[in-house]
Design an enzyme around this catalytic site. Structure first.
Site, mmCIF file in Angstrom:
data_model
loop_
_atom_site.group_PDB
_atom_site.id
_atom_site.type_symbol
_atom_site.label_atom_id
_atom_site.label_comp_id
_atom_site.label_asym_id
_atom_site.label_seq_id
_atom_site.Cartn_x
_atom_site.Cartn_y
_atom_site.Cartn_z
ATOM 1 N N LYS A 1 0.855 -1.186 0.000
ATOM 2 C CA LYS A 1 0.000 0.000 0.000
ATOM 3 C C LYS A 1 0.893 1.238 0.000
ATOM 4 O O LYS A 1 1.858 1.312 0.765
ATOM 5 C CB LYS A 1 -0.897 -0.038 1.241
ATOM 6 C CG LYS A 1 -1.967 1.055 1.322
ATOM 7 C CD LYS A 1 -2.868 0.792 2.515
ATOM 8 C CE LYS A 1 -3.979 1.836 2.655
ATOM 9 N NZ LYS A 1 -4.879 1.527 3.790
ATOM 10 N N SER B 1 -9.562 1.638 2.770
ATOM 11 C CA SER B 1 -8.635 2.387 1.933
ATOM 12 C C SER B 1 -7.550 1.526 1.296
ATOM 13 O O SER B 1 -6.822 1.986 0.419
ATOM 14 C CB SER B 1 -7.965 3.491 2.753
ATOM 15 O OG SER B 1 -7.138 2.961 3.774
ATOM 16 N N SER C 1 -10.119 -0.505 6.943
ATOM 17 C CA SER C 1 -9.454 -0.401 5.649
ATOM 18 C C SER C 1 -8.796 -1.683 5.168
ATOM 19 O O SER C 1 -8.342 -1.747 4.028
ATOM 20 C CB SER C 1 -8.404 0.721 5.685
ATOM 21 O OG SER C 1 -9.029 1.975 5.756
#
Length: 599
Positions: free
Chosen positions: A218, A290, A314
């Site tokens: 990420k 996210s 997330s």
């Protein structure tokens, strides 16, 4: 130029100030006139800041939902510039002080309650010994294989890291235009790391199950010399000088970094400066966030595994949407040094994978304290894939299983628990306002990005809707400090309640997107494992964003078939137990082999 407190009171209307305040002012002495040994007093600072009036307080009272008496309001207004306005000098000057991103708050959340024994006292890690079977002939079948299988093929030298890396590079080139899940492709680094891995393995220097396996991170994990953008326009050219602690550990394990993966801007939902990351199972909807890129890339077979992060759902949400497995570790187990801070007391880094055991293999490699993260700790990980699950007590909330967001898949999972010899135990928690805990998230998030807010750079973000960070960060300037402390106390009260629940059970089975449990466990720090458990039909695309009548979501007739998962919540630092149960459920569900159509 600021005035002295005496000058301020002299020039203020007697009707506003009130006799009590005037009495204090008339008796005020300058520091040089104070008798020896006289202590400093509150309210004697020079008046600073803009003028305020009782009307200012009338309007401000609406924001914090309190109501002062008229006399109290008058006194507060008359003395604000001397009593409390000077407390803002840290950011208003004249003695401004910068708070570097790596400076964490002095107060820190400890998920372990006083006197509470958690986890295990010894390190045990026993992965499965199952035969991965022959290496598939098709690159596609290799790409979708679990980390557990990939690692065995590499270890046995049936598959080279270089070949596997090229398979994923080719797939990223083909499918990323549809998914928009890659922010930065690290092709040269990946090929160099893959070549080195093959040389080491050929020389008998096998580092372990991650050696030679390509992964994606990420894009809030710092990577030395490689952009780390947070998915946000103001940071798209940001290039760190040092790797994050987790990146260093994965490099040390021999893993191959192939891509920096997308995240919703500043870790919210699934829209970043390059667009929206889409769900491989349903390209008409976002992949959720996210950890949008890790979810999509892992589901589409573009990486061997990925690293995501969670503050309030997330990892869980994109894991659900994309039909993979997500392990959110206990708060503090995995260090966040070099990762973007959204919320110091909530942020967690975890693995997103195609099998449950994969997630445990990754967790084993990235766990342990790091000096750059004051909340990180070293705790033994007790995981033995061969240990039976029979007899484990699994808590569940009866009411939750009967109402949305629970589905028939969730209810079937509860029945599977029984078939595997585990014991369902009905549990309950008080009907408290758990969403009030989000005040901590909003306040800490606004503090983490204060400079971006005050400079106006938040205006650069693509999404400026009422439910996006720019609006929340601005609004959070007006949250009450007293309410923050009271919410922090509520957090401890909730943690005590969770301690009571776990005194009766070994783990919990919950609907993955049940809001109360997402908020509670992210605040208490309990680990969670979300895994695919079946499929459901959806007649409309799903979204992380608040409904917008001007932008209706696509509808489907007939409805579309998409994966659905369930979530296991474990005791603090007991990821091994939810891992064992997850493996047992995964085998019983037998739904992980199905791939998203077209990939």
């Amino acid at each position: 130029m600021s005035k002295s407190r005496r000058e301020f009171l002299t020039n203020t209307s007697l009707a506003i100030v009130g006799t009590a305040v005037l009495g204090q002012a008339q008796g005020e002495q300058k520091p040089s006139e104070l008798p020896p040994g006289a202590p400093p007093a509150f309210g004697t600072a020079p008046a600073v800041g803009p003028a305020v009036s009782p009307t200012t307080f009338v309007e401000a009272e609406k924001l914090v939902q309190i109501e002062l008496k008229e006399a109290d309001r008058n006194m507060a207004a008359a003395t604000w510039r001397s009593n409390l306005a000077p407390l803002y000098e840290r950011r208003t000057g004249p003695r401004k002080i910068q708070l570097e991103p790596g400076i964490a708050p002095w107060s820190r959340w400890d998920p372990v309650l006083p006197g509470q024994k958690v986890g295990t006292e010894r390190e045990v890690f026993v992965r499965s010994k199952s035969d991965p079977g022959p290496l598939p002939a098709k690159d596609e079948d290799i790409a979708f294989a679990s980390l557990t299988k990939l690692s065995r093929w590499i270890e046995k030298r049936q598959l080279t890291s270089e070949r596997l890396t090229n398979i994923y590079l080719k797939r990223i080139e083909e499918f990323d235009p549809k998914l928009r899940c890659v922010i930065t492709l690290t092709r040269e680094l990946a090929l160099a790391q893959a070549k080195k891995a093959d040389q080491e393995i050929a020389a008998g220097k096998y580092r372990g199950p991650l050696h030679g396996v390509p992964w994606g991170g990420k894009d809030l994990l710092d990577t030395a010399g490689i952009p780390t953008t947070y998915g946000a326009e103001p940071y798209r050219n940001r290039v760190p000088k040092e790797d994050a602690a987790v990146v260093k550990r994965l490099h040390a394990a021999g893993a191959v970094l192939i891509a920096k993966l997308s995240l919703g801007a500043l870790a919210l939902n699934d829209i970043w400066f390059g667009g929206q990351t889409m769900n491989p199972w349903l390209l008409e909807e976002g992949s959720s966030g996210s950890s949008a890129g890790p979810g999509a890339a892992t589901a589409a077979g573009l990486v061997g595994f990925s690293i995501g992060s969670e503050t309030g759902g997330s990892i869980v949400s994109p894991t659900m949407r994309c039909g993979i497995n997500g392990l959110r570790p206990t708060y503090g187990r995995v260090p966040r040094t070099g990762a973007m801070t959204l919320c110091w007391s909530l942020d967690k880094l975890g693995a997103m994978t195609r099998s449950v055991e994969d997630a445990l293999l990754v967790l084993h490699a990235i766990s342990g304290a790091d000096g750059g993260d004051v909340s990180s700790v070293t705790k033994p990980l007790n995981f033995d894939s061969s240990t039976p699950v029979k007899g484990l007590r699994v808590g569940y909330f009866s009411g939750w299983m009967k109402q949305a967001p629970a589905t028939d898949v969730d209810r079937a999972a509860l029945e599977t628990i029984k078939k595997l010899g585990m014991v369902p135990v009905e549990v309950s928690i008080p009907d408290w306002p758990y969403d009030s805990l989000n005040l901590i998230l909003f306040a800490e998030g606004a503090a983490a990005f204060e400079e971006l807010t005050m400079s106006g750079e938040l205006d650069q973000l693509k999404v400026q809707t009422p439910d996006a960070w720019p609006n929340f960060f601005r609004q959070s300037r007006f949250l009450s400090a007293v309410d923050f402390v009271q919410t922090d106390r509520l957090r401890r009260k909730v943690a005590l309640e969770m301690g009571r629940v776990f005194s009766d059970v070994d783990l919990l089975l919950v609907p993955s997107l049940r809001d109360e449990m997402l908020v509670i466990t992210n605040n208490t720090g309990h680990p969670s494992l979300t895994l695919r458990a079946g499929f459901v039909q959806v007649g409309e695309a799903r979204s992380d964003w608040a409904p917008d009548p001007s932008r209706p979501l696509p509808k489907f007739s007939p409805p579309r078939r998409v994966p659905h998962g369930v979530t296991l919540i474990g005791r603090l630092f007991d990821e091994g137990t939810i891992g064992r149960v997850g493996i047992a459920l995964e085998r019983a569900f037998a739904v992980m082999d199905e791939r998203p159509p077209g990939f």
